[in-house]
Write a protein that holds these residues in place. Structure first.
Motif, PDB file in Angstrom:
ATOM      1  N   THR A 305       2.117   5.270  -9.951  1.00 46.05           N
ATOM      2  CA  THR A 305       1.801   4.037  -8.758  1.00 46.05           C
ATOM      3  C   THR A 305       1.503   2.606  -9.457  1.00 46.05           C
ATOM      4  O   THR A 305       1.174   1.830  -8.696  1.00 46.05           O
ATOM      5  CB  THR A 305       0.829   4.448  -7.853  1.00 46.05           C
ATOM      6  OG1 THR A 305      -0.286   4.936  -8.444  1.00 46.05           O
ATOM      7  CG2 THR A 305       1.325   5.698  -7.360  1.00 46.05           C
ATOM      8  N   GLY A 306       1.804   2.386 -10.764  1.00 45.90           N
ATOM      9  CA  GLY A 306       1.292   1.208 -11.237  1.00 45.90           C
ATOM     10  C   GLY A 306       2.110   0.095 -10.849  1.00 45.90           C
ATOM     11  O   GLY A 306       1.738  -0.983 -10.354  1.00 45.90           O
ATOM     12  N   ASP A 307       3.329   0.325 -10.494  1.00 41.97           N
ATOM     13  CA  ASP A 307       4.301  -0.839 -10.095  1.00 41.97           C
ATOM     14  C   ASP A 307       4.030  -1.526  -8.660  1.00 41.97           C
ATOM     15  O   ASP A 307       3.967  -2.331  -8.317  1.00 41.97           O
ATOM     16  CB  ASP A 307       5.881  -0.628 -10.256  1.00 41.97           C
ATOM     17  CG  ASP A 307       6.475  -0.623 -11.534  1.00 41.97           C
ATOM     18  OD1 ASP A 307       5.616  -1.043 -12.660  1.00 41.97           O
ATOM     19  OD2 ASP A 307       7.370   0.016 -11.995  1.00 41.97           O
ATOM     20  N   ALA A 308       4.046  -0.287  -7.975  1.00 41.42           N
ATOM     21  CA  ALA A 308       3.441  -0.559  -6.401  1.00 41.42           C
ATOM     22  C   ALA A 308       2.050  -1.189  -6.193  1.00 41.42           C
ATOM     23  O   ALA A 308       1.810  -2.154  -5.636  1.00 41.42           O
ATOM     24  CB  ALA A 308       3.350   0.897  -5.483  1.00 41.42           C
ATOM     25  N   LEU A 309       1.193  -0.829  -7.168  1.00 44.21           N
ATOM     26  CA  LEU A 309      -0.317  -1.514  -7.129  1.00 44.21           C
ATOM     27  C   LEU A 309       0.117  -2.739  -7.669  1.00 44.21           C
ATOM     28  O   LEU A 309      -0.765  -3.603  -7.003  1.00 44.21           O
ATOM     29  CB  LEU A 309      -1.234  -0.599  -8.049  1.00 44.21           C
ATOM     30  CG  LEU A 309      -2.597  -1.264  -8.225  1.00 44.21           C
ATOM     31  CD1 LEU A 309      -3.188  -0.895  -6.823  1.00 44.21           C
ATOM     32  CD2 LEU A 309      -3.365  -0.377  -9.258  1.00 44.21           C
ATOM     33  N   LYS A 310       0.746  -3.079  -8.579  1.00 38.07           N
ATOM     34  CA  LYS A 310       0.802  -4.438  -9.256  1.00 38.07           C
ATOM     35  C   LYS A 310       1.540  -5.453  -8.110  1.00 38.07           C
ATOM     36  O   LYS A 310       0.765  -6.426  -7.724  1.00 38.07           O
ATOM     37  CB  LYS A 310       1.784  -4.644 -10.359  1.00 38.07           C
ATOM     38  CG  LYS A 310       1.840  -5.907 -11.158  1.00 38.07           C
ATOM     39  CD  LYS A 310       3.289  -5.809 -12.061  1.00 38.07           C
ATOM     40  CE  LYS A 310       3.246  -4.970 -13.054  1.00 38.07           C
ATOM     41  NZ  LYS A 310       4.592  -5.062 -13.867  1.00 38.07           N
TER      42      LYS A 310
END
Length: 396
Positions: A305-310
């Motif tokens: 979920t790194g891209d969504a969090l960024k």
């Protein structure tokens, strides 16, 4: 009003209410996570996401779907209040017809925007349009009261409402619920508008290539390209305004190359927090949420979920605090135990920051393309685009 007309009005209202509730749920998730994909996102043309995130999807920051919930709930309350021997039995169809006339004007405008401006078909929106048209047609046929008499009837019906305890309680609950819903629904944060820059001319590209060849490569660059022709590494801080601008300005360029050349272009995002608590190269801790946000990003990458969090961090940069980061841990990153994973994650953050410093990073954002650093703060999208194309052409 005939029994058939009442049943049809209830059916269309329930259809519209269900579609509006589903649309509100989808829009809520899109506000919390712009990468959210719903059941109605079928392909590039049939999708809810494009409509909801467009300028036509909200009014004063509140999704138009919330208005649908209020309208169809009001119609059902009018049908409930106008049943049997109610004093407003004759007026109810006329009120519904008047209200649906306004609603029809709204949905016709939204349908035009969807079909002819956005060139998208939103399934939930279409269901709402059908429901409004159905209510309009049935109520118009069922109304036996002249529209010109509604103002005088309204005053009489309001006196009846005030004199009927149950009806008054229901009306007050509806008003309170509507006000609460409009107030607490999270407002959408707009992405910064990115101006479309003109591509570089042949002479500009030639000058850029000569300048680029003069830029030294970082010695012992620690990141592997793993077979990719172009390796892009960014060091950034989630609370840094310049990082936010670079994110939204350069993301379309990155997305274009990574979609067209998935095996040839690799992008690595590393945090370099502007906070001395997790970055020894920074003299102060002015950005108080930087360390927590960076640690959560490390945990989110492991969850996928790194891209969504960024994306969420940069969209909500002005709201970031240690508390909002912890809230995003569960809601956006899907990390159930932020505190439990913090010690390991913050150690990785410190290591990444130290590597960045060893490569000459002293401000954010800092980009490296195939080991060469771009000017501090990044460059304009058209130059970023041209350098990537240049590197791709040289490694064929």
């Amino acid at each position: 009003m005939s029994s058939l007309a009442r049943k049809l009005l209830v059916a269309f209202s329930l259809l519209g209410l269900g579609a509006s509730c589903a649309a509100t749920y989808v829009h809520y998730n899109l506000i919390r996570n712009p990468d959210y994909s719903s059941f109605c996102d079928i392909n590039a043309t049939v999708t809810c996401k494009a409509a909801y995130l467009s300028r036509y999807g909200s009014i004063a920051g509140v999704p138009v779907a919330v208005g649908g919930i209020l309208f169809f709930t009001w119609v059902l309350l009018m049908l409930w209040g106008g049943r049997g021997k109610s004093a407003i039995k004759d007026s109810a169809p006329a009120y519904i017809f008047a209200g649906s006339t306004l609603a029809l004007a709204v949905v016709l405008y939204l349908a035009y925007a969807s079909f002819f401006v956005l060139h998208e078909v939103c399934p939930l929106c279409v269901a709402t349009y059908v429901a409004v048209i159905g209510v309009f047609v049935i109520a118009g046929g069922a109304s036996s009261v002249p529209m010109s008499s509604l103002p005088s009837r309204f005053l009489r019906d309001m006196r009846v409402l005030v004199a009927t305890p149950l009806a008054l309680v229901v009306a007050l609950l509806f008003i309170a619920g509507a006000s609460w819903g409009m107030t607490v629904f999270p407002r959408e944060t707009e992405r910064p508008a990115v101006a479309q820059a003109k591509p570089l001319s042949a002479d500009q590209n030639s000058e850029l290539a000569r300048w680029w060849d003069l830029q030294p490569k970082a010695p012992n660059f620690p990141y592997e390209n793993n077979g990719a022709k172009v390796l892009i590494v960014e060091f950034a801080d989630f609370q840094c305004p310049h990082c936010r601008d670079a994110y939204f300005g350069l993301k379309p360029v990155l997305d274009k190359f990574m979609a067209a050349n998935p095996k040839d272009v690799t992008f690595i995002f590393k945090t370099w927090p502007l906070n001395s608590n997790c970055n020894a190269s920074v003299p102060s801790a002015s950005f108080v949420a930087s360390c927590d946000a960076s640690a959560l990003y490390v945990m989110a990458k492991q969850k996928g979920t790194g891209d969504a969090l960024k994306d969420w961090f940069f969209l909500h940069q002005n709201e970031l605090s240690p508390d909002t980061v912890r809230g995003a841990a569960k809601d956006i990153a899907k990390v159930p135990d932020f505190q439990g994973g913090f010690a390991k994650a913050i150690q990785e953050v410190k290591t990444d920051a130290a590597i960045g410093t060893s490569l000459g990073v002293h401000s954010t954002p800092t980009f490296f393309i195939n080991g060469r650093a771009l000017p501090a703060g990044g460059i304009a999208p058209q130059y970023f685009d041209s350098i990537i194309q240049l590197e791709l052409s040289r490694t064929k």
